[in-house]
Motif scaffolding. Structure first.
Motif, mmCIF file in Angstrom:
data_model
loop_
_atom_site.group_PDB
_atom_site.id
_atom_site.type_symbol
_atom_site.label_atom_id
_atom_site.label_comp_id
_atom_site.label_asym_id
_atom_site.label_seq_id
_atom_site.Cartn_x
_atom_site.Cartn_y
_atom_site.Cartn_z
ATOM 1 N N ARG A 149 -7.912 -59.449 12.578
ATOM 2 C CA ARG A 149 -7.012 -58.836 13.546
ATOM 3 C C ARG A 149 -6.644 -57.437 13.094
ATOM 4 O O ARG A 149 -6.269 -57.213 11.961
ATOM 5 C CB ARG A 149 -5.764 -59.681 13.704
ATOM 6 N N GLN A 150 -6.836 -56.488 14.034
ATOM 7 C CA GLN A 150 -6.484 -55.109 13.732
ATOM 8 C C GLN A 150 -5.488 -54.605 14.765
ATOM 9 O O GLN A 150 -5.599 -54.890 15.949
ATOM 10 C CB GLN A 150 -7.724 -54.214 13.755
ATOM 11 N N ASP A 151 -4.532 -53.895 14.329
ATOM 12 C CA ASP A 151 -3.520 -53.325 15.213
ATOM 13 C C ASP A 151 -4.047 -52.027 15.799
ATOM 14 O O ASP A 151 -4.529 -51.140 15.080
ATOM 15 C CB ASP A 151 -2.228 -53.059 14.445
ATOM 16 N N LYS A 152 -4.032 -51.938 17.138
ATOM 17 C CA LYS A 152 -4.495 -50.731 17.824
ATOM 18 C C LYS A 152 -3.326 -49.805 18.108
ATOM 19 O O LYS A 152 -2.287 -50.236 18.613
ATOM 20 C CB LYS A 152 -5.180 -51.100 19.139
ATOM 21 N N ASN A 153 -3.565 -48.568 17.835
ATOM 22 C CA ASN A 153 -2.533 -47.571 18.095
ATOM 23 C C ASN A 153 -2.584 -47.123 19.549
ATOM 24 O O ASN A 153 -3.650 -46.973 20.135
ATOM 25 C CB ASN A 153 -2.736 -46.370 17.179
ATOM 26 N N ALA A 154 -1.469 -46.944 20.156
ATOM 27 C CA ALA A 154 -1.398 -46.481 21.547
ATOM 28 C C ALA A 154 -1.960 -45.064 21.651
ATOM 29 O O ALA A 154 -1.663 -44.217 20.798
ATOM 30 C CB ALA A 154 0.045 -46.512 22.042
ATOM 31 N N PRO A 155 -2.821 -44.805 22.669
ATOM 32 C CA PRO A 155 -3.408 -43.456 22.784
ATOM 33 C C PRO A 155 -2.340 -42.420 23.116
ATOM 34 O O PRO A 155 -1.381 -42.688 23.841
ATOM 35 C CB PRO A 155 -4.407 -43.609 23.941
ATOM 36 N N HIS A 156 -2.576 -41.250 22.622
ATOM 37 C CA HIS A 156 -1.633 -40.164 22.868
ATOM 38 C C HIS A 156 -1.991 -39.476 24.190
ATOM 39 O O HIS A 156 -3.151 -39.143 24.433
ATOM 40 C CB HIS A 156 -1.690 -39.151 21.724
ATOM 41 N N VAL A 157 -1.043 -39.318 25.052
ATOM 42 C CA VAL A 157 -1.246 -38.708 26.362
ATOM 43 C C VAL A 157 -0.391 -37.460 26.467
ATOM 44 O O VAL A 157 0.833 -37.519 26.268
ATOM 45 C CB VAL A 157 -0.897 -39.681 27.503
ATOM 46 N N ASP A 158 -1.068 -36.368 26.802
ATOM 47 C CA ASP A 158 -0.355 -35.122 27.039
ATOM 48 C C ASP A 158 -0.073 -35.023 28.535
ATOM 49 O O ASP A 158 -0.931 -34.651 29.330
ATOM 50 C CB ASP A 158 -1.206 -33.933 26.573
ATOM 51 N N TYR A 159 1.113 -35.413 28.937
ATOM 52 C CA TYR A 159 1.444 -35.495 30.344
ATOM 53 C C TYR A 159 1.483 -34.128 31.020
ATOM 54 O O TYR A 159 1.254 -34.013 32.226
ATOM 55 C CB TYR A 159 2.781 -36.221 30.530
ATOM 56 N N GLN A 160 1.757 -33.114 30.288
ATOM 57 C CA GLN A 160 1.756 -31.777 30.892
ATOM 58 C C GLN A 160 0.330 -31.354 31.269
ATOM 59 O O GLN A 160 0.089 -30.824 32.360
ATOM 60 C CB GLN A 160 2.365 -30.765 29.911
ATOM 61 N N LYS A 161 -0.641 -31.612 30.385
ATOM 62 C CA LYS A 161 -2.021 -31.305 30.718
ATOM 63 C C LYS A 161 -2.520 -32.185 31.861
ATOM 64 O O LYS A 161 -3.284 -31.741 32.730
ATOM 65 C CB LYS A 161 -2.909 -31.488 29.493
ATOM 66 N N LEU A 162 -2.110 -33.479 31.861
ATOM 67 C CA LEU A 162 -2.508 -34.380 32.947
ATOM 68 C C LEU A 162 -1.960 -33.901 34.280
ATOM 69 O O LEU A 162 -2.654 -33.906 35.304
ATOM 70 C CB LEU A 162 -2.017 -35.799 32.654
ATOM 71 N N SER A 163 -0.710 -33.457 34.280
ATOM 72 C CA SER A 163 -0.106 -32.957 35.517
ATOM 73 C C SER A 163 -0.821 -31.701 36.004
ATOM 74 O O SER A 163 -1.088 -31.547 37.203
ATOM 75 C CB SER A 163 1.377 -32.669 35.283
ATOM 76 N N ALA A 164 -1.161 -30.816 35.074
ATOM 77 C CA ALA A 164 -1.873 -29.602 35.469
ATOM 78 C C ALA A 164 -3.262 -29.920 36.027
ATOM 79 O O ALA A 164 -3.719 -29.307 37.000
ATOM 80 C CB ALA A 164 -1.993 -28.657 34.268
ATOM 81 N N PHE A 165 -3.932 -30.915 35.427
ATOM 82 C CA PHE A 165 -5.251 -31.328 35.920
ATOM 83 C C PHE A 165 -5.164 -31.919 37.327
ATOM 84 O O PHE A 165 -5.962 -31.588 38.206
ATOM 85 C CB PHE A 165 -5.851 -32.345 34.946
ATOM 86 N N LEU A 166 -4.188 -32.790 37.554
ATOM 87 C CA LEU A 166 -4.042 -33.404 38.876
ATOM 88 C C LEU A 166 -3.716 -32.368 39.938
ATOM 89 O O LEU A 166 -4.214 -32.441 41.069
ATOM 90 C CB LEU A 166 -2.958 -34.478 38.825
ATOM 91 N N LYS A 167 -2.885 -31.397 39.598
ATOM 92 C CA LYS A 167 -2.562 -30.349 40.563
ATOM 93 C C LYS A 167 -3.796 -29.516 40.905
ATOM 94 O O LYS A 167 -3.940 -29.037 42.025
ATOM 95 C CB LYS A 167 -1.462 -29.441 40.004
ATOM 96 N N ARG A 168 -4.688 -29.357 39.936
ATOM 97 C CA ARG A 168 -5.876 -28.543 40.170
ATOM 98 C C ARG A 168 -6.925 -29.264 41.029
ATOM 99 O O ARG A 168 -7.568 -28.658 41.871
ATOM 100 C CB ARG A 168 -6.481 -28.151 38.820
ATOM 101 N N VAL A 169 -7.081 -30.562 40.831
ATOM 102 C CA VAL A 169 -8.158 -31.283 41.523
ATOM 103 C C VAL A 169 -7.692 -31.949 42.818
ATOM 104 O O VAL A 169 -8.521 -32.298 43.659
ATOM 105 C CB VAL A 169 -8.784 -32.356 40.602
ATOM 106 N N THR A 170 -6.388 -32.156 42.983
ATOM 107 C CA THR A 170 -5.907 -32.894 44.162
ATOM 108 C C THR A 170 -6.322 -32.247 45.481
ATOM 109 O O THR A 170 -6.787 -32.950 46.386
ATOM 110 C CB THR A 170 -4.383 -33.049 44.099
ATOM 111 N N PRO A 171 -6.194 -30.929 45.682
ATOM 112 C CA PRO A 171 -6.615 -30.364 46.977
ATOM 113 C C PRO A 171 -8.077 -30.620 47.305
ATOM 114 O O PRO A 171 -8.420 -30.950 48.442
ATOM 115 C CB PRO A 171 -6.319 -28.861 46.797
ATOM 116 N N SER A 172 -8.955 -30.503 46.311
ATOM 117 C CA SER A 172 -10.375 -30.737 46.562
ATOM 118 C C SER A 172 -10.649 -32.192 46.891
ATOM 119 O O SER A 172 -11.455 -32.511 47.784
ATOM 120 C CB SER A 172 -11.207 -30.313 45.340
#
Length: 474
Positions: free
Chosen positions: A53-76
């Motif tokens: 059994r190995q403990d998995k670390n929660a992935p790190h999410v940069d929500y600011q970059k995710l928000s910027a990406f969604l704003k860029r691709v959403t219109p298309s």
């Protein structure tokens, strides 16, 4: 040396024996021996394994970059979703049957769109909106003896939320003359253009349900035969091309959300003449003699998809001309100023013996198809004078249309109730795709590019909606 001598007869009795010799013999087969042996299966063992059994670390999410990406691709993404809205790509798909869609042409609905008082009226045109969810159809008198004094209408049908086609229109537009040409905008689903028998050209913006006042464009001097949106942009807009029996071809630019219109170009075929008559026929109105003007009735045209500055134009007397919308020579003797009216002809093709009724251009090559009142369908190449194939038909074809799903198959319809399908490459008929309407003749037809449907206006004001699956196209 030889003597005669007789001897007494000698006889003997036959003796046959009826007794047959017999003997008996015995044969003994060898004894069959059987032997049984037992087989022992191999010994099997179960072994258990223990994972670490190995403990998995929660992935790190940069929500600011995710928000910027969604704003860029959403219109298309939203634009693409709007583009494929109403798509029927998976209609008829059944996982249980191996993913084979239905391949039968079938009639979905049929109903009469006219009142009993409109016995002398026919469905003149049908056109689907850009999104495929709206059908507009127009009406015209069956026959015009002289000028048109009729009032007419354009009726609009919308698919219901349950994806059913209604038998009653959602909207009706009244016009002061019979409608002879009708076309939805190729991108804007609320823009509808119509050409009338009296020469008027009208454009509606149907986005506002409260207002139904159309924008009126420069009028022609005779009945409209062509109302077509040019497939390429000019200064950010799709020009509207109109042509009529007055011999003029006009190019209009609509701006400011289709509230303003400018006459962009004016053309006329100065070389056209009637080879069988000394004088040209009078206009449909009977008010003006055409012999004093160059040019003759324009009955059909279509733009090339390979070079969209090139279009093919057909006339009342069977003339076929290759034209360039960006070039021309001045025409003298026209009603308008010779400085403004140009002749776009670059070359001409082998003529029909009758009037040209329809022209369609291939979407993948420099080939186009024509039909005429001489009961012939011809396949041409833009670079050749003579036709590649000539198809003789039993009934006059008044219209041609490409079948959605295969750029090499086209349909021909007209005086008969059977709609024929042909292969562009060899000009041969495709009997496996036969479609027989319920009317004595077909007045108009258009395929829906977003759904596997075709709308057909037949005799006596009847409208038929057929399902033609794309996998029917071989």
């Amino acid at each position: 040396m030889f003597n005669d001598q007789s001897f007494p007869p000698v006889g003997f009795s036959s003796q046959a024996s009826l007794d047959k010799s017999q003997s008996t013999a015995n044969i003994q087969t060898e004894e069959i021996r059987f032997q049984e042996r037992e087989n022992q299966v191999l010994e099997s063992k179960d072994v258990e394994t223990q994972t670490v059994r190995q403990d998995k670390n929660a992935p790190h999410v940069d929500y600011q970059k995710l928000s910027a990406f969604l704003k860029r691709v959403t219109p298309s993404v939203l634009d693409e979703l709007d583009e494929i809205y109403g798509s029927t790509a998976f209609d008829g798909y059944d996982v249980a049957t191996g993913g084979e869609p239905s391949s039968s042409i079938k009639l979905l609905t049929k109903f009469n769109t006219l009142n009993e008082a409109d016995a002398e009226t026919k469905i003149s045109c049908v056109t689907w909106s850009a999104g495929g969810g709206t059908l507009a159809l127009s009406y015209s008198a069956v026959c015009h003896d002289t000028w048109c004094n009729h009032t007419s209408s354009i009726r609009i049908f919308n698919f219901t939320k349950e994806d059913q086609f209604p038998s009653t229109p959602n909207r009706s537009l009244e016009v002061n003359s019979c409608v002879t040409a009708l076309s939805y905008h190729p991108v804007e689903p609320s823009i509808l253009a119509a050409g009338l028998f009296n020469g008027d050209v009208l454009v509606w913006n149907l986005r506002d349900d409260k207002s139904s006042a159309p924008l009126q464009l420069s009028a022609h001097g005779d009945s409209l035969s062509v109302v077509q949106w040019r497939p390429t942009l000019v200064n950010g807009v799709f020009p509207l091309v109109t042509a009529g029996r007055d011999g003029y071809l006009l190019v209009h630019k609509l701006t400011a959300n289709f509230t303003n219109v400018d006459l962009y170009k004016r053309f006329k075929i100065s070389k056209e003449h009637n080879p069988s008559e000394k004088t040209r026929p009078r206009s449909a109105s009977g008010r003006k003699e055409r012999a004093v003007e160059p040019g003759l009735c324009i009955t059909a045209l279509n733009f090339s998809t390979i070079d969209q500055t090139i279009f093919v134009l057909g006339t009342l007397c069977g003339g076929l001309y290759r034209c360039n919308i960006d070039h021309g020579t001045p025409v003298e003797g026209t009603v308008y100023s010779s400085r403004d009216t140009m002749d776009p002809v670059v070359d001409q093709f082998e003529r029909h013996e009758g009037s040209i009724t329809s022209i369609i251009s291939s979407k993948t090559c420099d080939t186009f198809v024509t039909s005429g009142t001489d009961k012939e369908i011809r396949i041409y190449r833009l670079s050749q004078f003579n036709s590649l194939h000539v198809i003789g038909v039993e009934d006059t074809a008044i219209g041609l249309s490409w079948v959605v799903g295969n750029s090499n198959i086209f349909a021909a319809y007209g005086a008969g109730q059977i709609i024929m399908f042909y292969n562009l490459e060899n000009g041969k008929n495709m009997p496996e795709m036969l479609l027989k309407t319920n009317g004595s003749e077909t007045n108009c037809l258009q395929f829906n590019t977003k759904r596997d449907l075709v709308a057909i206006g037949v005799s006596k004001g009847n409208l038929e909606i057929w399902k033609v699956p794309q996998n029917m196209v071989y």
